[in-house]
Design an enzyme around this catalytic site. Structure first.
Site, short mmCIF file in Angstrom:
data_model
loop_
_atom_site.label_atom_id
_atom_site.label_comp_id
_atom_site.label_asym_id
_atom_site.label_seq_id
_atom_site.Cartn_x
_atom_site.Cartn_y
_atom_site.Cartn_z
CG ASP A 304 -2.21 0.85 0.91
OD1 ASP A 304 -2.12 1.75 0.04
OD2 ASP A 304 -3.25 0.66 1.56
C1 NOJ Z 1 -4.03 3.99 0.18
C2 NOJ Z 1 -5.19 3.05 0.23
O1 NOJ Z 1 -5.15 2.30 1.43
C3 NOJ Z 1 -5.25 2.09 -0.94
O2 NOJ Z 1 -6.46 1.39 -0.89
C4 NOJ Z 1 -5.09 2.83 -2.24
O3 NOJ Z 1 -5.17 1.92 -3.31
C5 NOJ Z 1 -3.77 3.55 -2.23
N1 NOJ Z 1 -3.77 4.50 -1.14
C6 NOJ Z 1 -3.47 4.27 -3.55
O4 NOJ Z 1 -4.28 5.36 -3.74
#
Ligand code: NOJ
Length: 762
Positions: A304
């Protein structure tokens, strides 16, 4: 023209390969065969890559362009001007870009990668296309309320069509985290509290995004996330620690991921959280044992946003280098945004802390899915300007958004059949902060939708009325702040009206990532408005705006009708009007329990009995109950009404006992005893009465959504497969234990029509 560019790219890519593959010229059938043969192609390419280029294939970055019409969805971290990013792409340090969109923008990036980097490896363009792209569908939690995985497959397919038309070929969705705690803001992104519902929606969404052929120009790679148990954060606090048994992890949180992988998902995103002391992003148990050894996953794992760097803040890694080696060695293939892999992996290999072979394995996985997307065949296949101009926002997709919207609305209460309203109603008051606004229709995770293209409640309702002038619209209150004179104005409007539609709830800034709430009630100024309107004596129909279950005991007692309308996206106003006026008979059911009080959270239907179960009608003290509020939900999982009524009779089991290799047929008669056609979600729950580990009081085993004309009956049949009655036993192996089971069938998780059977030992 596109094809010509594609061939050009193939040339660029293959030219240096000839030395390795001994092919003599481009266009030879051997070269084409090589293109077709994934492993040969990848081995050849890998053999030509420097260590730096390999590490580059494991490094993903956010777009450098301010292209989004939305609040930032991630913390601002190391943003780069376009030229600097282009230099990195030229140097082979970037595998892909995310959350940028649009054919022109993405093509420019791809041209640099394909034409100006040494090996011409195409970029992959990712994005969070969570519930629609420009046309916004209901938030995933809402859509789960439809209990129609096939609907989710269709909206995911449409989202993929629009997103790919804007150049995106990789989706950071579906979110398949089970969420049992309504305080957790990201409940809005998943399919709620139940493992079966989550698994079925996970599969459906993966099928929708990836389609039948991943290499097609209108399909995109799916990324089930967040691996794993992100929704089990203690106290519902986003990013918080997760501390659960391996049994709970396997039984309740992992199956939707498994279902998504079995449906072909080619990527997985690791979660921010730790589980039992080990952050998921560097957990070999999750990333190696479960994903690779047990599930045979052949795709790649992406972190993530910065979650590899955050290993330092977790207190798991001493510094950035340590975090990098821990993550890579644990099985994290790709780093999102932090740049850690680019910054440290080469040195770590030189120091012997990371093996190059482990990097090769990760690169192979990434190249495999670039290959399967067809990017090596034609890196420009997603950049068709004409398609972008004509397909996005086209009528069939917009129509689907309206249908998905109305299929997601849950009717919780309808006293005196106040709903549906007649379209020739003389005076209708629409009151509340959500009555006429376009900022809270699309939900917290729609970063490509445009507010001004979405239909608000006032417009949707007015366009359904026979006489548009019969609608009075008044705000009455802000979402969190009172408005001077707002209540007086609302009462004046109500006093002229026959019925009040009261649009209250939470704004889209109150759910989603980093939007946990300790108190999941409706903000006070709105409740004051509701109470004042109640005193006016007019019937009140609540149009609840929400991204999670809310605690609404006062409304449950005092409103005449309640519709859960969530964030329904582009066609919200029309979808709500369809239900309010009965053009669509509500059929959705709650995918998450509504508590009576925030303090009950986490509350979910498939809880354990405990040694001292509460019996609500008895006032025993020493029971699993609160002294200051009920222990029962306000509205249970699976609950939802219709404008007609259904009756369940004649529950029959084909046998009183079965062997372990036999399935058990269950039938029930469903009758529509009301006066209009309606759809019912017939739900089957099972309780395993005694187990070598304690079992939940009931678990959803199957459901069917059935449409019935008034007065009609139908026999609904289910087959219970004994394998599905199993669980992770004391020795952490999956087992199906003989014994007595109870079956319940009905219209919610509190269904009381039951029968018992015995699963024999042989
Ligand atoms: C953080 C989020 O937890 C995730 O779900 C997302 O895909 C990413 N940011 C990218 O934007």
């Amino acid at each position: 023209m596109m094809k010509a560019q594609g061939s050009n790219a193939i040339k660029l890519l293959l030219a240096p390969l000839f030395a390795v593959t001994a092919f003599s010229f481009i266009g030879s059938s051997a070269a084409e065969d090589a293109m077709k043969n994934e492993d040969t192609f990848i081995d050849n390419l890998l053999g030509r890559m420097t260590l730096e280029e390999k590490v580059g294939q494991l490094s993903l970055y956010a777009t450098s362009f301010e292209a989004l019409n939305h609040d930032p969805v991630n913390p601002v971290f190391k943003p780069k001007p376009a030229e600097e990013r282009f230099d990195e792409i030229r140097a082979g340090k970037v595998t892909g870009i995310f959350n940028g969109f649009g054919v022109d923008l993405l093509r420019r990036n791809q041209e640099v990668a394909v034409n100006e980097s040494r090996l011409g490896i195409p970029l992959i363009f990712g994005a969070d296309v969570i519930h629609g792209f420009r046309t916004v569908f209901p938030v995933p939690l809402a859509e789960a309320a439809s209990f129609e995985p096939s609907l989710a497959e269709r909206t995911a397919r449409a989202a993929a069509q629009e997103a790919t038309a804007a150049g995106i070929s990789w989706n950071f969705a579906p979110m398949v985290d089970v969420s049992r705690d309504a305080r957790w803001g990201r409940s809005v992104e998943g399919a709620g509290e139940d493992v079966l519902l989550n698994s079925l929606f996970a599969s459906a969404r993966v099928r929708g995004f990836q389609g039948a052929d991943l290499s097609s120009f209108d399909t995109m790679l799916a990324t089930p996330k967040h691996f794993a148990a992100y929704g089990a954060a203690i106290a519902g606090l986003d990013y918080n620690t997760v501390d659960i048994s391996e049994r709970t992890l396997r039984q309740h949180y992992l199956p939707p991921f498994k279902a998504a992988i079995d449906s072909g998902a080619g990527a997985i995103m690791s979660a921010f959280n730790e589980i039992n002391g080990v952050p998921a992003t560097a957990d070999p148990f999750l990333l190696k044992q479960i994903l690779r050894d047990e599930w045979d996953f052949d795709g790649f794992v992406v972190s993530d946003f910065n979650s590899d760097l955050e290993l330092v803040a977790h207190g798991f890694a001493a510094d950035e280098e340590d975090a990098t080696s821990l993550a890579l060695n644990a099985g994290l293939d790709m780093s999102m945004q932090s740049g850690l892999y680019n910054d440290h992996l080469v040195d770590l290999v030189r120091q012997g802390r990371v093996q190059e072979s482990q990097i090769d394995t990760a690169v192979r996985r990434v190249l495999r899915y670039k290959f399967r997307l067809g990017l090596f065949d034609d890196p420009f296949r997603y950049f068709d300007k004409k398609r972008e101009e004509t397909l996005i926002g086209s009528q069939p997709i917009v129509d689907l958004a309206r249908d998905a919207g109305r299929r997601s609305i849950v009717l919780l209460k309808n006293q005196g059949n106040v709903l549906p309203l007649a379209k020739d109603i003389k005076r209708l008051a629409l009151i509340g902060p959500f009555a006429r606004e376009n900022e809270h229709l699309n939900g917290p995770w729609s970063i490509f939708g445009r507010n001004d293209e979405s239909v608000n409640l006032a417009d949707g309702i007015r366009s359904a009325l026979m006489s548009p002038d019969s609608l009075i619209v008044v705000k009455g209150s802000g979402i969190e702040k009172a408005i001077d004179g707002g209540i007086d104005e609302a009462i004046a409007a109500a006093s002229q009206a026959d019925i009040v539609l009261l649009a209250v709830g939470e704004g889209q800034h109150m759910s989603g990532e980093a939007k946990s709430r300790a108190d999941i009630t409706i903000p006070k100024p709105q409740m004051e408005l509701a109470k004042a309107l109640k005193a006016s004596g007019k019937p009140i129909v609540v149009l609840l705006r929400n991204g999670r279950p809310l605690a609404i005991p006062w409304l449950a007692d005092n409103a005449d009708a309640i519709l859960v309308t969530w964030f329904l996206g582009s066609q919200m106003g029309h979808a709500v009007a369809d239900v309010v006026f009965g053009d669509y008979n509500p059929s959705a059911k709650l995918p998450m329990t509504f508590p009576t009080a925030s303090g009950q959270c986490p509350i979910y239907y498939n809880r354990k009995n405990t040694g001292r179960p509460d019996v609500p009608e008895r006032a025993d003290r020493f029971k699993a109950r609160y002294i200051d509020t009920s222990s029962q939900p306000q509205y249970p999982f699976g609950y939802g009404l219709s404008y007609t009524q259904f009756n369940y009779t004649d529950l029959r089991l084909d046998a009183a006992d079965i062997a372990h290799d036999q399935s058990l047929g269950v039938s029930v008669t469903l009758t529509n005893i009301g006066d209009r056609t309606g759809e019912e979600v017939v739900q089957l729950y099972v309780r395993d009465l005694v187990g070598s580990v304690t079992r939940p009081i009931r678990e959803l085993q199957a459901f069917q959504k059935v449409s019935l004309a008034p007065g009609k009956s139908r026999t609904i049949r289910f087959d219970i497969d004994p394998h599905a009655l199993g669980f992770w036993g004391p020795d952490m192996t999956w087992r199906v234990e003989p014994g007595r089971f109870e079956v319940f069938v009905g219209g919610s998780s509190e269904a009381d029509l039951g029968a018992q059977f015995v699963l024999r030992g042989e």
